[in-house]
Design a protein around this motif. Sequence first.
Motif, short mmCIF file in Angstrom:
data_model
loop_
_atom_site.label_atom_id
_atom_site.label_comp_id
_atom_site.label_asym_id
_atom_site.label_seq_id
_atom_site.Cartn_x
_atom_site.Cartn_y
_atom_site.Cartn_z
N VAL A 62 8.57 -34.55 -0.84
CA VAL A 62 8.27 -34.24 0.56
C VAL A 62 8.18 -32.73 0.76
O VAL A 62 7.33 -32.25 1.52
CB VAL A 62 9.36 -34.83 1.48
N GLU A 63 9.05 -31.98 0.08
CA GLU A 63 9.12 -30.54 0.27
C GLU A 63 9.78 -29.89 -0.93
O GLU A 63 10.66 -30.49 -1.55
CB GLU A 63 9.93 -30.22 1.54
N THR A 87 15.34 -38.97 3.26
CA THR A 87 15.13 -38.14 2.08
C THR A 87 16.44 -37.70 1.43
O THR A 87 17.52 -37.83 2.01
CB THR A 87 14.32 -36.88 2.44
N ARG A 142 12.98 -31.92 -2.09
CA ARG A 142 13.31 -33.03 -1.19
C ARG A 142 12.38 -34.19 -1.49
O ARG A 142 11.16 -34.06 -1.41
CB ARG A 142 13.17 -32.59 0.28
N GLN A 191 11.64 -26.21 -1.94
CA GLN A 191 12.15 -24.94 -1.44
C GLN A 191 12.71 -24.10 -2.58
O GLN A 191 13.24 -24.64 -3.56
CB GLN A 191 13.25 -25.16 -0.40
N GLY A 207 2.89 -25.79 -3.29
CA GLY A 207 3.65 -26.76 -2.51
C GLY A 207 3.86 -28.07 -3.26
O GLY A 207 4.30 -29.06 -2.68
N ARG A 208 3.56 -28.07 -4.53
CA ARG A 208 3.75 -29.24 -5.38
C ARG A 208 3.76 -28.76 -6.83
O ARG A 208 3.37 -27.62 -7.12
CB ARG A 208 2.63 -30.28 -5.18
#
Length: 197
Positions: free
Chosen positions: A150-151, A15, A74, A153, A34-35
């Motif tokens: 993927v993530e 990543t 990420r 933050q 989360g998206r």
Amino acid sequence: MAKEYEIRADYNRETLIVYQAYSPEIANATLQAGRFVPPFSLQRMTWIKPSFLWLMHRSHWGQKSGQERILAIRITRSGWEKALSLAVLTSFHPSVFFSKKEWEEQMKTAQVHVQWDPERSLQNKAFPYRSIQIGLSRHIIQEYVEKWIVEIQDYTPLTQKISHLLHCGESDNAKKLLPPEKPYPIPQEISARLVPR
């Protein structure tokens, strides 16, 4: 001294992190889900940047209206490299294109745009080498949102902490908190299309 055109990023085997600045409304909805979700739009180009300090320059350390929240996204390296493989430079370079007409034709259908802008120091001084930013058009944003990420933050607290240290004259301590960025290897066939010589 870094090369004039060189991708530098915080990445591992699978990543890579890119940065974006958004309004609190978009950031809050995104972090909760989360998206990326509305009010984020899939119908307009979105720019991703692997350089933290370049985004700090662009967003004035999160002080610019509509860019108060700093997100670290990420994404998969396969997604990142797909974006690079589809990208076209936003300005004509004779070392990359046979002619200006060829460049114009490629720009008409480009799903991804690439710009190289002077990298920035902690003190916002322009370096003599450049940082890449990638514009994802509406034709590929959905793939970015649904398949590459993927993530996500919230780096707003980190941004505020570094900015506070800078204002207090503690540059050395501020520097220790910067995300680690190192040269990112790209295949020669991609480099030939995106890196002016």
